[in-house]
Each structure stands twice: as C-alpha cells, then as structure tokens.
Design a protein around this motif. Structure first.
Motif, mmCIF file in Angstrom:
data_model
loop_
_atom_site.group_PDB
_atom_site.id
_atom_site.type_symbol
_atom_site.label_atom_id
_atom_site.label_comp_id
_atom_site.label_asym_id
_atom_site.label_seq_id
_atom_site.Cartn_x
_atom_site.Cartn_y
_atom_site.Cartn_z
ATOM 1 N N GLN A 17 2.741 -0.257 -1.744
ATOM 2 C CA GLN A 17 4.020 -0.394 -1.054
ATOM 3 C C GLN A 17 4.590 -1.802 -1.260
ATOM 4 O OE1 GLN A 17 3.727 0.581 3.077
ATOM 5 N NE2 GLN A 17 5.921 0.733 3.342
ATOM 6 N N GLY B 91 4.173 -1.413 6.495
ATOM 7 C CA GLY B 91 5.379 -1.839 5.790
ATOM 8 C C GLY B 91 6.646 -1.638 6.608
ATOM 9 N N SER C 42 -0.415 4.008 4.187
ATOM 10 C CA SER C 42 -0.801 2.948 3.259
ATOM 11 C C SER C 42 -2.277 2.602 3.396
ATOM 12 C CB SER C 42 0.039 1.694 3.500
ATOM 13 O OG SER C 42 1.396 1.977 3.273
ATOM 14 N N ASP D 130 3.032 4.741 -3.253
ATOM 15 C CA ASP D 130 3.367 4.433 -1.863
ATOM 16 C C ASP D 130 4.812 3.924 -1.804
ATOM 17 O OD1 ASP D 130 3.306 3.902 0.810
ATOM 18 O OD2 ASP D 130 1.530 2.623 0.764
ATOM 19 N N GLU D 131 5.711 4.755 -1.396
ATOM 20 C CA GLU D 131 7.144 4.439 -1.326
ATOM 21 C C GLU D 131 7.680 3.790 -2.602
ATOM 22 O OE1 GLU D 131 8.636 2.937 2.356
ATOM 23 O OE2 GLU D 131 6.944 3.696 3.491
HETATM 24 MG MG MG Z 1 2.972 2.029 4.344
#
Ligand code: MG
Ligand code: ATP
Lengths: 341, 561
Positions: free
Chosen positions: B147, B459, B105, B227-228
């Motif tokens: 994220q 995260g 991230s 991001d995710e």
């Molecule tokens: Mg992350």
C-alpha cells in the motif's frame, strides 16, 4: 543522475588542478621537485583509504566516527607485534593488523545492527573506547623506527615507476571499492538501503547484513591505513590519527556523497580526500596562515552541501517537467525519520 | 477506454457503461467456475477453508494456490488480525475488502514475510508458507504491491524494478543494459512511457505506482497481491493494470486485489472476501452479490452513499486565480470560488490539477498570473503566507507530505494548531488531546489511542489523521486534493458530510477528485482540466458524466464558461 554525479567529480578534479597550478606558480617545488610530486600523491593516501570506507558506510545512511581510533590502535598494535614477536614475518604482521581493523569494524557493525541505536552514537562511543584501549596499552610509550624491520618501513617510502607504493595501494582500493559499489549486486544494495531503508526491507534486502559489511569494510580499510601509517611515519604514539575521522567524513561529503545516504561515489570521496590533503599542503605555500586553513575546509563543506541542495532542487525540477509534477523530495529532516545519522 | 474510474459506484452500472469486458461478459475460466456456484455460498468463520474442507461439491474447482487459515497477528496489545481466512484459486482474481483498519494490509504483510503471524497457518500450493523475510516470500512465488510506496528515490527506475535480484552480465557485474531493456519491455506491456534510466525521484504518484506494478509483475509469481494499487491511478492506467491482471490470471496466477472502489472490485474480481475487525466475514462469487450487500458486511450496517447537500447561497468571491501559468505544467488557468461554495476540479491524473492548487498554496512557484484572496493579491511567498490568509491545503500524497509517521496521532492533528492552542508559548497536552479527540471521533480514526504512533495506523486511518490535521485549522479557503483516497465507504460518507457542512459554514472549498460521482455529487460548479488547461467550467445542472469526461479527455473542447 550519473551525469550530475560525474559533474561533481569533474568539478572537484578541476578545483584540484587549479589549486596545484596556483601553488606551483607560487613555489615550483610544490609539484616540480621530486619530493613535491611524491608528497602530492603520498599525503592524501591514508585519508583516501578512510574516505573510501566512510563513503561506503554513509551511502547506507550510517556514519563511522571510529575510524581514526581504529587506525591508531592498529598502527600501535602493528608496531608492538614487531617488538614482541620478532619471529613474525612482515606480511603476517601486516595481515594481522588489517584483520584487527576488520574485527574493530565488526564490533561497530554488530552493535549498530543489533542494538538499533544510531551509528552516530555507537561509533562516537567506539571512537573513545578504541582510543582508550590504545592509551592504556601504550601509556607514554611510543614505537619508533628502530622497533620495526627495515623492509616494513620501506613500504612507506618505496616507489614504483616514481609513484609511492602507498599511493598505489590507495588507488587499487579506490578502483576495487568503486567497482564493488557501482557494479556488484550487493554493492548496489548499499545505495538502496541508504536511499530508503524501509523499502529496502520490503524488497527483501538483507539490510542488517549489508550494513554490517559496510562497517567491516570501513574497519578493514582503517586497519590497512593503520598499518601503512606505521610504515610511513615510522613512529607511533597513542594519539596516532586523532581527528582523521572528521576529515574522512568531510572528504566524503565534499566528494558528493549525500550525508543521508543513497547517492555518491567512492571516486568522489577519494577526490575529496585528495583535495583536503592538498589544501593542507598548499595553503602554507600560498602564505595563508594556519588558522585560515580550517575555515577554508569549513567553507568547502558548506559549499558542497549547498551545491548538493541546489542541484537536487534543479534535478527535481528537471525530472518533474518530464513527468507529472510532484513534490521535491522531502528535506533531510523528513527523510531522517527511518534512518540513522 | 477511460471510463472505469468514472463510472457510478454501483456494480450493475458497469456492464452498460463500459465496453471493456465487464463483470458479466467474461473470460472463459471464471464463467465456467461461476456458473455452477451454489448461490453465494458464504463461508462463515464456522466453515474453515482449505483443502481439507473443499468448497461445495464442484469437482472442477482447482486446488487453491493460497490458503490462509485462522491467521492471528498481535502488535503488543493491538489485535490487527483476529482470525483471517482466505482462499485464492489459480486463475482467479480475488478481491479483499474491509473498512480502514480491518487488517487487509496486515494480512498482506504476513504473506510477504514482513511480519510473522502470532498464530494460524498459510499454505501456498498446499505447502506451508512460512516466510521469515520478504526475500523468502518472493522465492516461494509471492509478489506484493504494498500500500505504501517502496521505491528508492536515488536509484534508476530499472534498478528499482530489479532491486533485490539485479540482473548481472559478464563477470557477475550488474548489467544496466539488460535491466534497462527488460524494464522497457515491461513498461511497454503496461503501455507506459517512463525512461528506465531516470531516477525514481520526482516521479508522480501515478508513475511511482506503475513502477511498483511493473516490479511485481516482473516476478511472474504464482501469487500476486496488490494492496490498493489503483489509489493513485486514473482511468486509463487502471484499465491497463486490469488488462495485465487479467493476463496474469489467464496464465493461471492467483491474484489478490485490495481496493476501496466498488466499481473496480466488481469490474475485476471473480470472488470477494470481506473482512471486519481482523476477522473473516464472508467469501462469495462477485457475480452473485452486489455493492449494498458487500458494504453491509464490511461495515456491519447499511451505509447511505447518497451525497449530502444542504442548500446554501454562495457569498462573495474569496479566492480568485487569473492566468496562472507554469511552463510545461499548466497554462492560463482562471478560477474563482465563493464563500460557501464547493468547486470541484475534474481531470485525468497528470492534467495539472494538483499542480495548480499547489502553486496557489505557495508550495510550487508559478511563472505568471495572479492569485487573489478577498480581492487582494497573494504574493508568491510560500505556504506560511497562504495559511496566514486563511488557506489550507490537504495534499494528495498525504503520507509523504502531510504525516509525521513517528509522532503520535494527537501531535499530528494538533501540529497545525500549535500557535492557537498554546498558552504563552507552551502547548498544553490537554488542549492538544481535546482537539485530537474531537476530530478522531468525527473521522472515525481507528487507533489504539491518541498516543499511538501515526506510522502504525492502517493506510486509510493515516489519511484520516492528515485530513483532521488540516480541517481542524478552520480555514476560509480549503484546497483539498483527493479527499477520500484510500478511505472506506463509511468514512467516505462522513467526509462528504463534513465538506458539505464546511461549505454551509461559509468556507470556500476547492476539491480535486478522480472519482466522478464524488465530483458531480458534491460540487456547485465543476472545473475540468486537460493537459494543463481548463477545458470546461460547468454549473451543477450542466455537469453530467459525458460532458465532464469528454472535457477531461480533450475529445471536445467546450467553450470555457
Ligand atoms: Mg491497508
Ligand atoms: N506495526 C504496527 N503496530 C501496531 N499496530 C499496527 C501495526 N500495523 C498495523 N497495526 C494496526 O492493525 C490494524 C489493521 O491495520 P491494517 O493496516 O491491516 O488495515 P487495513 O485493512 O489495511 O486498512 P486500510 O484500508 O486503511 O489500508 C490497525 O488497527 C492498525 O492500527
């Protein structure tokens, strides 16, 4: 959402109408005399200007407590300019007064955006500082009607089509600021910033610049109010406008501007100001003692906030049923982490 | 099809179980690239990337859209990125993987102009990319899905999509109509129905994520970084997102995709870059590698992804729910769980799973039905009451509902224990640290120290802190919603071991999970929900992927056990 907000504005307008009707029944001079009608429009005008600026600032999740001191300083400076430089024309002095307000707002904005100190603290400081400057400058002097040109003072009393000029100015400001915040690109960004400051940064919004501008706007409107204060009351002492800052905040909150930013309208704040000023005038007529007036304002503020909370929960529930259920938005305590007031 | 999320954690399994184009059957561009690739040409840190040092002899390799070289980022004493390398070609979906806290991230935020690098270089189409703000990055052609959610709850969905570049009409004023229509079109390409005029407030996490995706896709950027993005989505939505990502790739965009789910990584990506401790470990063609290799490179050791299971005999029924109903959300839900038993709840996002456990825990109200703990009715009286009866809930949306981002890690973990840890009303920091330390170690929380502000953790590490916070209360009934969302492979196994141990100690566990392998691997019984109703309750022996999936999608209504 707009439906809910609109409901808030209509409910305030409704409360206002009821108040006026009741007060007029008690004493028909309240509305039906020529003075009564004028005062109905004139009395709230300056507070409307302050409330509009306050709304813009609160929407960005900040607060400007210094507006009353800005008003006082500008009012005194305006009078002083007439005394010290009689050569200056009235429009020039008025413009200089408004610019002084803008400069004081810029000081607030600059401090808030650069110092990373909550605006509550910064403007509490400038509330005292600006008032202090006025007190040092004025001492026990006061500007009185004789010090100011008649054409200037006329602005405070003149009417167009029966409507006081000062009220017209306030109306123009409300419409202008309303359009700006409601429909201008940069104006909409105020709401985004107040709604979620971190996300605003990630979206690439110039958060500092917008917040700075909100304070300049608030200062400018307080400056305008200061100039009009001098014209209307014709005497200015060092305590001019004291206490108006909290009334401005109260007007915005009663008018539906969320104290944690992100929602509310300028029109709502303006209506809130009109309601407050009208209550001030109506209660004595209704024979309600002075000290109750404060209590009524208090009840209104708390009522407005409770109403907000109830509506928010309801909206959340309604919205939830249209999608998958999720949490009601976190309570203000949780939201305040990233923000200011 | 709905299958993606529910396939086995092995890349190889995808090709058989998925009728979407899997990793091997492919789109023209990537297979042409993949064919002549030198076997897995790993790019060690020793071989710097970039146009100056092209990869292999292939002349067909297009000039990369993004080159990241020797990127370093320090936050005070914390080294978030030590030496990151990344190269993404146009028309490529590039997966970026690494443990929680590996620096993924951070790399994204450097690309997006949220942070400025301490050292190193980024090139976009060969030109230096030096964004000072997210607006700079956007103008340069970089779109990012962060994220963490970045929506404005008070604004409409349409305004959310266009914030920062609101569409204007006559007189330079914002045109709500134009934005509404454009948003509707964009949502339609994802096959999602969300009213563009409704405020973002109250959207489910999945819908929030979809709005984020629409927002990023609407930029039509050269480089799209996600991001995710799938952490909160169910199979159907993941498939749609993949379709959109492939479309963008086929149009020549470079796409970076971050995920902790290997099935997704192998289904979607053309190449994979592995990061560890802020450094580049390897870059390889997806077709030429497998999950085990990637995991070993990520973690630095082999990880046992088998689900742990100690034999245990369930005791008495601890939690019993009967006929629980909330209009429009769930209806007539019956469930019970015994001491020492893990009840898995499967179902698509939106099937009402989370809502049921939230209602049981007292966060949301229900209209009718009863909740019993140890045979006694638990009144609808809020979470405090539930906690007093030994219930604990690890919520789904942990960042918002579980984490105090401005408090320290230690404080966060100890928050639920205040009463127990305090002596005469005073919370000793010694006690706080002891508990926090123990849990941080068990869950492998990666933080500078226990005083680090929780908001600065990665995260996945934030997720671990919330997990620790609730697990440390030693509940008798643990309601846990998506226990391993956003958590890396190594810790995932640790969380599974932990749940198993809790059950072994006699805790009754109710576990919601969107990962079918997790549900099947961990549960003693599986309860499946579809559109607010229980469509199946299966014993461990009967719970196989097909049965659960058909009950979850409502294609078969098996008799409720
Ligand atoms: Mg992350
Ligand atoms: N603002 C910050 N201040 C201090 N440390 C930070 C900050 N942001 C990130 N870090 C640290 O940098 C490291 C890398 O974090 P990052 O968020 O990039 O990890 P990640 O690879 O995205 O992990 P995850 O898979 O959990 O999302 C972590 O150790 C984190 O604690």
């Amino acid at each position: 959402m707009t439906r809910v907000l609109r409901r808030r504005e209509t409910s305030i307008a409704l409360a206002l109408v009821i108040l006026v009707v009741v007060a007029t029944t008690a004493n028909d001079a309240f509305l039906l005399s020529s003075d009564g009608f004028r005062d109905l429009l004139l009395a709230p005008s300056l507070l409307v200007l302050l409330a509009v600026g306050q709304a813009a600032v609160i929407i960005t999740r900040n607060v400007d407590l210094s507006v009353s001191s800005t008003l006082g300083l500008v009012a005194f400076a305006t009078g002083s300019m007439f005394v010290s430089s009689p050569g200056l024309s009235v429009p020039v002095v008025m413009l200089l007064g408004i610019l002084l307000g803008a400069a004081l707002g810029a000081v607030n904005g600059g401090l808030v955006t650069s110092a990373r100190v909550p605006s509550l603290v910064i403007t509490l400081g400038t509330l005292y500082a600006y008032r202090g400057i006025t007190v040092i400058w004025a001492g026990t002097d006061r500007i009185s009607a004789g010090d100011m040109p008649r054409s200037f003072l006329a602005i405070g009393t003149e009417r167009v089509l029966g409507i006081p000029v000062v009220a017209l100015v306030a109306l123009v400001v409300v419409v202008g600021a309303g359009v700006y915040l409601g429909y201008a690109r940069t104006g909409r960004e105020f709401y985004a910033i107040g709604s979620e400051p971190v996300a605003a940064r990630l979206c690439g919004l110039p958060v500092g610049r917008r917040v700075f501008f909100a304070f300049v706007l608030s200062g400018t409107l307080a400056g305008l109010a200061g100039v009009l204060f001098a014209a209307r009351y014709a005497t200015v002492a060092s305590n001019a406008g004291t206490g108006l800052e909290l009334q401005a905040v109260a007007a915005a909150v009663i008018g539906g501007v969320a104290i944690f930013g992100g929602s509310g309208t300028v029109a709502g704040a303006a209506l809130g100001a009109v309601l407050l000023a009208t209550i001030d005038r109506a209660l004595p007529i209704l024979g309600i003692p002075d000290f109750w007036q404060q209590a009524v304002v208090g009840v209104l503020i708390i009522g407005a906030i409770v109403l907000d909370r109830v509506l928010a929960v309801r909206t959340a529930r309604r919205l939830r049923s249209t999608g998958v259920a999720e949490a009601v938005r976190p309570l203000p305590a949780a939201r305040v982490t990233g923000g200011v007031p | 099809m709905v299958v993606n999320r529910f396939t086995i954690l092995k890349g190889e399994a995808m090709a058989e179980s998925d009728d979407e184009p899997g990793p091997t059957s492919s789109h023209p561009g990537a297979s042409a690239d993949a064919a002549p690739a030198t076997p897995a040409a790993p790019l060690g840190p020793a071989a710097p990337l970039g146009p100056a040092a092209p990869l292999g002899p292939s002349t067909r390799t297009p000039a990369p859209t993004l080159v990241v070289r020797g990127l370093v980022k320090h936050f005070g004493p914390v080294v978030a990125l030590a030496r990151a390398e990344l190269e993404v070609r146009p028309g490529e979906i590039h997966a970026l993987v690494g443990e929680n806290g590996a620096g993924k991230s951070t790399l994204v935020k450097l690309l997006a102009g949220v942070y400025q690098p301490t050292a190193g270089q980024m090139l976009l189409d060969g030109a230096p990319l030096e964004p000072r703000t997210p607006a700079d990055a956007r103008d340069a052609g970089v779109a990012v899905i962060y994220q963490e959610p970045t929506l404005f709850p008070d604004l409409s969905v349409a305004e959310n999509v266009f914030m920062g570049r609101l569409l204007t009409g006559r007189g330079g004023l914002v045109s709500r109509k134009a934005m509404r229509e454009r948003t509707r079109e964009l949502l339609a390409t994802l096959g999602v129905e969300i009213d563009p005029d409704r405020p973002a407030l109250g959207l489910s996490i999945a819908d929030q994520q979809l709005v984020e995706i629409v927002k990023a896709v609407s930029l039509d950027a050269k480089l799209l970084v996600m991001d995710e993005p799938t952490a909160a989505l169910s199979g159907v939505e993941v498939d749609r997102l993949f379709a959109v990502a492939r479309q963008l790739r086929d149009r020549g965009a470079a796409v970076v995709f971050i995920s902790h789910r290997f099935d997704e990584i192998f289904a979607l990506s053309d190449r994979i870059t592995v990061m560890r401790d802020g450094e580049h470990v390897s870059t390889q063609d997806t077709a030429a590698t497998d999950t085990a290799t990637i995991v070993r490179q990520m973690v630095g050791r082999a990880v046992d992804t088998m689900f742990p299971r100690t034999e245990r005999t369930p005791g008495a029924v601890v939690l019993e729910v009967q006929g629980l109903t909330r209009a429009g959300t769930f209806e007539g839900v019956d469930l019970h769980v015994r001491a020492g038993e893990i009840l898995g709840i499967a179902g698509l996002v939106g099937s009402g799973r989370s809502e049921v456990v939230r209602a049981v825990f007292g966060i949301d109200r229900y209209d009718s039905g009863t909740v019993r703990v140890d045979g006694r009715v638990l009144a609808q009286d809020g979470p405090e009451q539930a906690m007093r009866h030994g219930l604990a809930l690890v919520p789904e949306d942990r960042r918002r509902q579980g984490l105090h981002t401005d408090l320290s890690v230690a404080r966060n973990v100890a928050l639920t224990l205040r009463r127990r840890l305090s002596r005469g009303g005073i919370l000793t920091s010694g006690a706080e640290y002891r508990v926090a330390h123990e849990w941080a170690a068990t869950l492998q929380v990666k933080a500078r120290d226990l005083d680090a502000v929780a908001g600065t953790l990665s995260g996945g590490n934030q997720q671990k802190v919330v997990l620790a916070k609730w697990l440390s209360t030693t509940p008798r009934v643990l309601l846990i919603d998506e226990p391993t969302r956003g958590i890396d492979v190594g810790t995932k196994a640790e969380v599974h071991r932990l749940l198993d141990r809790l059950a072994g100690d006699g805790v009754a566990v109710v576990m919601i999970s969107s990962e079918l392998p997790e549900v099947l691997g961990m549960s003693d019984r599986v309860l499946v929900m579809h559109e607010g109703r229980v469509t199946a309750v299966l014993d461990r022996a009967d719970a196989d992927p097909e049965t659960v999936m058909s009950a979850a999608t409502g294609t078969v209504r098996s008799a409720v056990a």
